[in-house]
Design an enzyme around this catalytic site. Structure first.
Site, PDB file in Angstrom:
ATOM      1  N   ASP A  11     -28.579  47.350  37.399  1.00 48.38           N
ATOM      2  CA  ASP A  11     -29.754  47.063  36.572  1.00 48.38           C
ATOM      3  C   ASP A  11     -30.565  48.346  36.468  1.00 48.38           C
ATOM      4  O   ASP A  11     -31.073  48.855  37.471  1.00 48.38           O
ATOM      5  CB  ASP A  11     -30.585  45.945  37.208  1.00 48.38           C
ATOM      6  N   ASP A 105     -29.090  47.175  29.525  1.00 49.49           N
ATOM      7  CA  ASP A 105     -29.390  47.867  30.775  1.00 49.49           C
ATOM      8  C   ASP A 105     -28.872  47.144  32.014  1.00 49.49           C
ATOM      9  O   ASP A 105     -29.286  47.462  33.129  1.00 49.49           O
ATOM     10  CB  ASP A 105     -30.904  48.062  30.915  1.00 49.49           C
ATOM     11  N   GLU A 106     -27.930  46.212  31.840  1.00 56.18           N
ATOM     12  CA  GLU A 106     -27.533  45.387  32.972  1.00 56.18           C
ATOM     13  C   GLU A 106     -26.078  44.959  32.819  1.00 56.18           C
ATOM     14  O   GLU A 106     -25.642  44.595  31.722  1.00 56.18           O
ATOM     15  CB  GLU A 106     -28.444  44.154  33.023  1.00 56.18           C
TER      16      GLU A 106
END
Length: 455
Positions: A11, A105-106
């Site tokens: 993350d 983003d993960e």
């Protein structure tokens, strides 16, 4: 569950805000809030410096401004973030063929499937190297969680924030989870958390002790069973490499409620065209057209129509969206409109609706199409100098917009590798000032494309 912590969850830390800080030296170490800047905008991401003041994602922007009036408020640059995300995902794919992105983003990674980790020691080494590689390639930081299941890996990455790594050794899961709040578990939001609290259940240990039957009674069969399994640290979900899109949609929130029915119709037509462009860019078509309308009183209505076959024809989607709008009462005003397509396929069929529409409908579409560029042009003018976006001046070079209004635009001239730069103000129509692409965050890295930013 497996016997080794070989599922990794990455993350990125305050991704959008961190990317903005990295590209703008004058904002490093300062409160930065990224999101919609209109009266009804919401926070997309806040830097850790802004979170100290209580600013959080999904918070109304007006509330964020009250909490942190001196923060920098920027319009998102999604093309820029997407380019950085592609760099990060490339590093993940180098580790394993099983990478499951959850957002820009993960992502989850199955390290065992890639043959790069088989126990706690090797998994930790991979995680630390990944964090170093992300910093070297993007200049940003990411937090890593390692565990024997997806649920625990995600919880571990949250515990690692910011810029850390947490590994949960197999066999220690129950002891680690026990004292944590029930809100730690996936699917336990504010409403469920309050319901459990009223029943005297506040920690994961409380959930486990309550038993499955009690949780089913409180929450229903599906949620009760799932929550009891999670409380016992049971999670056998595999890392899935491909997540097929279920729908393609676009929507706009308006700063001022739209009352004019004709304007509402034109907005729906414009959204339908944007949706089709996105659909075609993905090489998809769809059978079900969906209209979303949020009215002045925050009530949200959705209407859908399923066609005889999948289509990516803009005229067909416009006509279906217009028919759906006819069934919606917009009296009192509209604050949000959206058009989506679901029932996706990777092919199209000749659409019978288009053939049956007749010349009259074709003329109507042509007339509306003639008006469409005027609406789009107005949007372009309004967004010409979005706060935070990149510009270039013929004399002063590369910079970014600090703000604009009253016919003026204020620009700070600096680059990712420079010292904090000077601020200058120009007329909005200054011929020497033009929009520019973002510069790479790390010297020597490739540039990024910003096509579609601000759309």
């Amino acid at each position: 569950m497996r016997n080794a912590p070989t599922i990794l969850h990455l993350d990125m830390d305050a991704f959008y805000a961190s990317a903005e800080q990295a590209s703008k030296p004058s904002l490093r170490g300062k409160a930065v809030v990224v999101g919609g800047l209109g009266p009804r905008g919401v926070v997309a991401t806040a830097s850790y410096e802004a979170r100290v003041f209580g600013v959080r994602s999904a918070m109304p922007m007006a509330q964020a401004r009250r909490l942190a009036p001196n923060a920098a408020y920027l319009v998102p640059r999604f093309g820029f973030y997407r380019a950085i995300s592609e760099q990060v995902m490339g590093l993940l794919h180098a580790l394993s063929p099983l990478v499951e992105p959850l957002s820009l983003d993960e992502a989850f990674v199955d390290l065992e499937a890639g043959g790069v980790a088989w126990d706690a020691v090797s998994a930790r080494l991979v995680g630390e190297k990944l964090r170093a590689d992300i910093r070297a390639v993007t200049g940003l930081t990411g937090s890593v969680g390692l565990a024997a299941s997806k649920m625990l890996a995600k919880i571990a990455s949250e515990e690692a924030k910011p810029d850390g790594l947490v590994l949960i050794e197999p066999g220690t899961e129950r002891a680690m989870l026990g004292p944590m709040s029930v809100r730690t578990l996936p699917g336990v939001g504010p409403a469920t958390g309050d319901h459990l609290r009223r029943a005297g259940i506040t920690t994961v240990d409380d959930l486990a002790e309550a038993g499955e039957d009690e949780l089913v009674r409180l929450l229903g069969k599906a949620h009760g069973h799932a929550l009891h399994a999670m409380a016992l640290a049971h999670d056998d979900r595999p890392v899935v490499a491909e997540r097929e899109a279920k729908s393609v949609s676009v929507e706009d929130t308006y700063d001022v409620d739209i009352h004019d029915r004709l304007r509402v119709g034109l907005e729906v037509q414009r959204l339908a065209d944007r949706c089709v462009r996105r659909l075609r860019a993905a090489g998809l078509s769809g059978r079900t057209i969906v209209l979303k309308v949020r009215r002045y009183d925050f009530s949200t209505l959705t209407r859908s129509e399923t066609l005889r076959g999948p289509t990516d024809d803009p005229a067909v989607v416009r006509e279906a969206a217009a028919r759906l709008l006819d069934s919606v009462d917009t009296t009192g005003g509209v604050r949000l409109l959206g058009v989506g397509v679901s029932g996706l396929a990777d092919y199209t069929q000749e659409d019978l609706f288009a053939q049956a529409a007749g010349e009259g409908a074709a003329e109507q579409v042509a007339e509306e199409g003639a008006e469409e560029p005027v609406v789009e042009q107005q949007v372009v003018v309004e967004r010409r100098w979005p706060a935070g976006h990149d510009v270039r001046h013929a004399e002063f070079g590369h910079g970014w917009v600090q703000g604009s209004g009253l016919g003026r635009v204020t620009v700070r001239f600096e680059t990712p590798g420079s010292e904090p730069g000077r601020v200058r103000t120009f007329r909005v129509d200054d011929p020497d000032l033009e929009p520019a692409d973002p510069l790479p965050l790390v010297e020597g890295a490739a540039g990024v494309s910003v096509e579609g930013v601000g759309a």
